[in-house]
Design an enzyme around this catalytic site. Structure first.
Site, PDB file in Angstrom:
ATOM      1  N   ASP A  94       0.848  -1.189   0.000  1.00 55.29           N
ATOM      2  CA  ASP A  94       0.000   0.000   0.000  1.00 55.29           C
ATOM      3  C   ASP A  94       0.889   1.247   0.000  1.00 55.29           C
ATOM      4  O   ASP A  94       2.005   1.229   0.506  1.00 55.29           O
ATOM      5  CB  ASP A  94      -0.970   0.014   1.178  1.00 55.29           C
ATOM      6  N   GLU A 164      -5.679   3.580   3.852  1.00 57.74           N
ATOM      7  CA  GLU A 164      -6.096   4.270   5.073  1.00 57.74           C
ATOM      8  C   GLU A 164      -7.543   4.768   5.038  1.00 57.74           C
ATOM      9  O   GLU A 164      -8.113   5.082   6.077  1.00 57.74           O
ATOM     10  CB  GLU A 164      -5.162   5.450   5.364  1.00 57.74           C
TER      11      GLU A 164
END
Length: 433
Positions: A94, A164
């Site tokens: 990520d 997130e």
């Protein structure tokens, strides 16, 4: 699936060539990777704004000889390295950072700011370690390209946006990821955590909790502060709800069953002598059991609705559910295979991972592709500092964890270990017999 796929429980040999995952191979790219990491750390980007990071990853993958696809679900990047017949392995990293002001004192600390999507400007920092993930995957992608003689099959390096905010993986899937890549035989991911650098930790089954955020709007009746008899005070109501919700886990969930209910925001009013006509609460719910999740969600609705009724609210409360993270539930066979490879390569530094109350959206990708997956922890704390804190019983006070403004993984051996782990795990499927 590839016809050459091995049984998930079979222990495959790992490659010994420096270009394909040995300690010598990882050490050989240390200087390049360290500078890459510092650059990523110095220039963090919020979810769906990772244009610089994505461009850097795509450019390096092309340099390494990968087929590259960009702008998948906003800023997602995929690199595909085909190396003959064999299994297909996907490794994900990520890319996004957090709206946090960094306070590490590092010479490469972030001082960047960005628009937050709500009209404001916020500080940005890699306070969760996603820069580590990107640097490790790019290092692994380079080693896999340099060591093609020692493996066969297809290696996919996937760089995901917006973990997130819980929708980066889903957006890549919805943008047609399955049509861009061969179906993986296994999907892999890792996350740097606040245990000693040099360690890798695995766990079969549920490893990261599911999570849901809930915004609740309470409707009261506004009035002057001097005439409370004319109002339905949403501040008093919100306070009552906040206290009552604390009993859900302690009094409605069975002892021993994991659950967290956190009220992260309570907002109401604008002035001391004005009773507002509304209040807002934002909650976060985390569970490992879908039935417990439904139980807590129902309890929240019941308590909030009941308190509003008791207060005489003119309108029913509103519930907005958002930022849903699925349960991360590691495939037993894939995890056993990776764990065995880690034990062979890392020895005592390979250990078991405790179940984590944090959450991830990584599993959206393998679930959509019908692919088994495993997700492991990578140590990032200074080993000596951690040992001293552990001896003193002050780990929680002295060792910054993810999302802290002080979170700063040590570069070595974190990058070396994370890069090696990514390659060793992939080679458990791809190594030539």
């Amino acid at each position: 699936m590839s016809e050459t796929r091995r049984d998930d429980h079979q222990e495959a040999p790992e490659a010994a060539a420096p270009g394909a995952g040995s300690r010598a191979g990882a050490a050989g790219i240390a200087a390049w990777q360290g500078e890459l990491y510092k650059d990523l750390h110095r220039h963090p980007e919020l979810g769906h704004q990772e244009t610089r990071t994505a461009s850097l990853a795509a450019g390096l993958l092309r340099d390494f000889g990968y087929e590259v696809h960009e702008n998948i679900g906003t800023t997602g990047v995929v690199g595909i390295l085909r190396n003959g017949e064999g299994p297909t392995v996907l490794m994900r990293a990520d890319m996004d950072a957090l709206p946090i002001a960094e306070d590490t004192g590092l010479p490469y600390a972030s001082t960047d700011t960005a628009a937050d999507g709500h009209g404001g400007t916020v500080p940005v920092a890699h306070a969760c370690g996603h820069d580590v993930h990107v640097a490790c995957l790019l290092g692994a992608a380079r080693l896999m390209a340099e060591g093609k003689a020692s493996w066969a099959g297809t290696y996919i390096a996937l760089f995901q946006p917006a973990e997130e905010v819980a929708d980066g993986a889903r957006r890549m899937v919805d943008a047609g990821l399955a049509d861009l890549i061969p179906r993986p035989d296994v999907a892999l991911a890792q996350h740097v955590l606040a245990f000693p650098a040099g360690q890798v930790r695995t766990r079969p089954g549920a490893v990261l909790s599911s999570a849901d955020s809930v915004k609740i709007t309470l409707h009261g009746r506004g009035s002057h502060g001097s005439m409370p008899q004319l109002a339905v005070d949403p501040v008093v109501l919100a306070a009552s709800i906040a206290l009552r919700l604390q009993t859900v886990v302690s009094r409605e969930v069975a002892p021993g069953e994991f659950a967290v209910l956190t009220i992260g925001r309570l907002s109401a009013g604008a002035k001391s002598n004005i009773i507002s006509d509304r209040a807002e609460l934002e909650l976060n719910i985390r569970t490992f059991n879908p039935a417990t999740r439904e139980q807590i969600t129902a309890a929240v609705r019941r308590i909030v609705t009941g308190e509003c009724l008791a207060a005489g609210c003119p309108k029913e409360p509103e519930f907005e559910f958002y930022d849903h993270y699925p349960l991360t539930d590691n495939d037993a066979g894939a995890t056993a295979r990776v764990s065995a490879a880690f034990r062979r390569h890392f020895g005592a530094q390979a250990a078991g991972l405790d179940r984590q109350s944090a959450s991830e959206d990584f599993s959206e990708i393998p679930d959509a592709l019908g692919t088994p997956y495993t997700y492991w922890g990578l140590g990032g704390s200074d080993p000596e500092a951690y040992a001293a804190a552990e001896s003193a019983g002050t780990v929680t006070q002295d060792i910054p964890a993810n999302h802290s403004p002080h979170f700063a993984p040590v570069i070595d051996p974190t990058l070396r270990t994370g890069t090696t782990a990514a390659v060793v795990a992939a080679m458990a499927w791809l190594a030539r017999d």
